[in-house]
Design an enzyme around this catalytic site. Sequence first.
Site, PDB file in Angstrom:
ATOM      1  N   CYS A  73      72.363  -1.770  34.641  1.00  0.00           N
ATOM      2  CA  CYS A  73      71.704  -1.154  33.497  1.00  0.00           C
ATOM      3  C   CYS A  73      72.670  -0.925  32.337  1.00  0.00           C
ATOM      4  O   CYS A  73      72.299  -1.104  31.177  1.00  0.00           O
ATOM      5  CB  CYS A  73      71.028   0.137  33.924  1.00  0.00           C
ATOM      6  SG  CYS A  73      69.657  -0.153  35.082  1.00  0.00           S
TER       7      CYS A  73
ATOM      8  N   HIS B  18      64.712  -1.174  37.525  1.00  0.00           N
ATOM      9  CA  HIS B  18      65.203   0.183  37.292  1.00  0.00           C
ATOM     10  C   HIS B  18      64.547   0.717  36.023  1.00  0.00           C
ATOM     11  O   HIS B  18      64.108  -0.052  35.155  1.00  0.00           O
ATOM     12  CB  HIS B  18      66.715   0.186  37.113  1.00  0.00           C
ATOM     13  CG  HIS B  18      67.468  -0.116  38.369  1.00  0.00           C
ATOM     14  ND1 HIS B  18      68.816   0.133  38.489  1.00  0.00           N
ATOM     15  CD2 HIS B  18      67.073  -0.639  39.559  1.00  0.00           C
ATOM     16  CE1 HIS B  18      69.219  -0.218  39.698  1.00  0.00           C
ATOM     17  NE2 HIS B  18      68.178  -0.702  40.361  1.00  0.00           N
TER      18      HIS B  18
ATOM     19  N   GLU C 262      65.745   2.007  33.317  1.00  0.00           N
ATOM     20  CA  GLU C 262      66.357   1.553  32.071  1.00  0.00           C
ATOM     21  C   GLU C 262      65.950   0.121  31.728  1.00  0.00           C
ATOM     22  O   GLU C 262      65.654  -0.187  30.574  1.00  0.00           O
ATOM     23  CB  GLU C 262      67.892   1.602  32.163  1.00  0.00           C
ATOM     24  CG  GLU C 262      68.450   2.968  32.458  1.00  0.00           C
ATOM     25  CD  GLU C 262      68.689   3.229  33.942  1.00  0.00           C
ATOM     26  OE1 GLU C 262      69.684   3.907  34.253  1.00  0.00           O
ATOM     27  OE2 GLU C 262      67.894   2.765  34.784  1.00  0.00           O
TER      28      GLU C 262
ATOM     29  N   CYS D 111      73.505   2.512  36.283  1.00  0.00           N
ATOM     30  CA  CYS D 111      74.327   1.699  37.185  1.00  0.00           C
ATOM     31  C   CYS D 111      74.979   0.564  36.391  1.00  0.00           C
ATOM     32  O   CYS D 111      74.759   0.420  35.180  1.00  0.00           O
ATOM     33  CB  CYS D 111      73.454   1.127  38.306  1.00  0.00           C
ATOM     34  SG  CYS D 111      72.284  -0.135  37.744  1.00  0.00           S
TER      35      CYS D 111
END
Length: 162
Positions: free
Chosen positions: A99, A66, A68, A96
């Site tokens: 993260c 992801h 992040e 999410c």
Amino acid sequence: MDRSVQFSLEREWTEADQGFMRRALGLAERARAAGEVPVGAVVVYEGGVVGEGWNRPISSSDPVAHAEIEAIRDAASRLRNYRLPGTTLYVTLEPCVMCAGAMVAARIQRLVFATRDIRFGAVRSKFRLADSELLNHCVEVQEGLLAAEAAELLGGFFREKR
């Protein structure tokens, strides 16, 4: 510590905040161009970018790639420290669970995100993990910076996919 939502109107953001979020939006465009969900992230320390990332789980065959996570990994590598105190993470979409947990583990000081993720958001929409009193570190959370631009980028991507 005041744990209330810190929603700021765009006119209250600094020029630096706006510039860093615009950079994150540029990285989100990079993800979109590669067929990934358009999310971008930038880690800032002492006024400069020390990490950046964009969604890459499909292209990298890595479910944790992801934006992040990529930005946090980049910053940790550049700063040569697995802890990132004093940093701010700018991201175009609410993080999410994974993260948000990574931000707490890395000791990110501040999170600025553009738009909420009503399906998977773990910072405000579904949970409040980043600043939970149950954890050993609380991230200062601010939301809404360039939210319309981020939401339009995401909405356009999903309209194209349908």
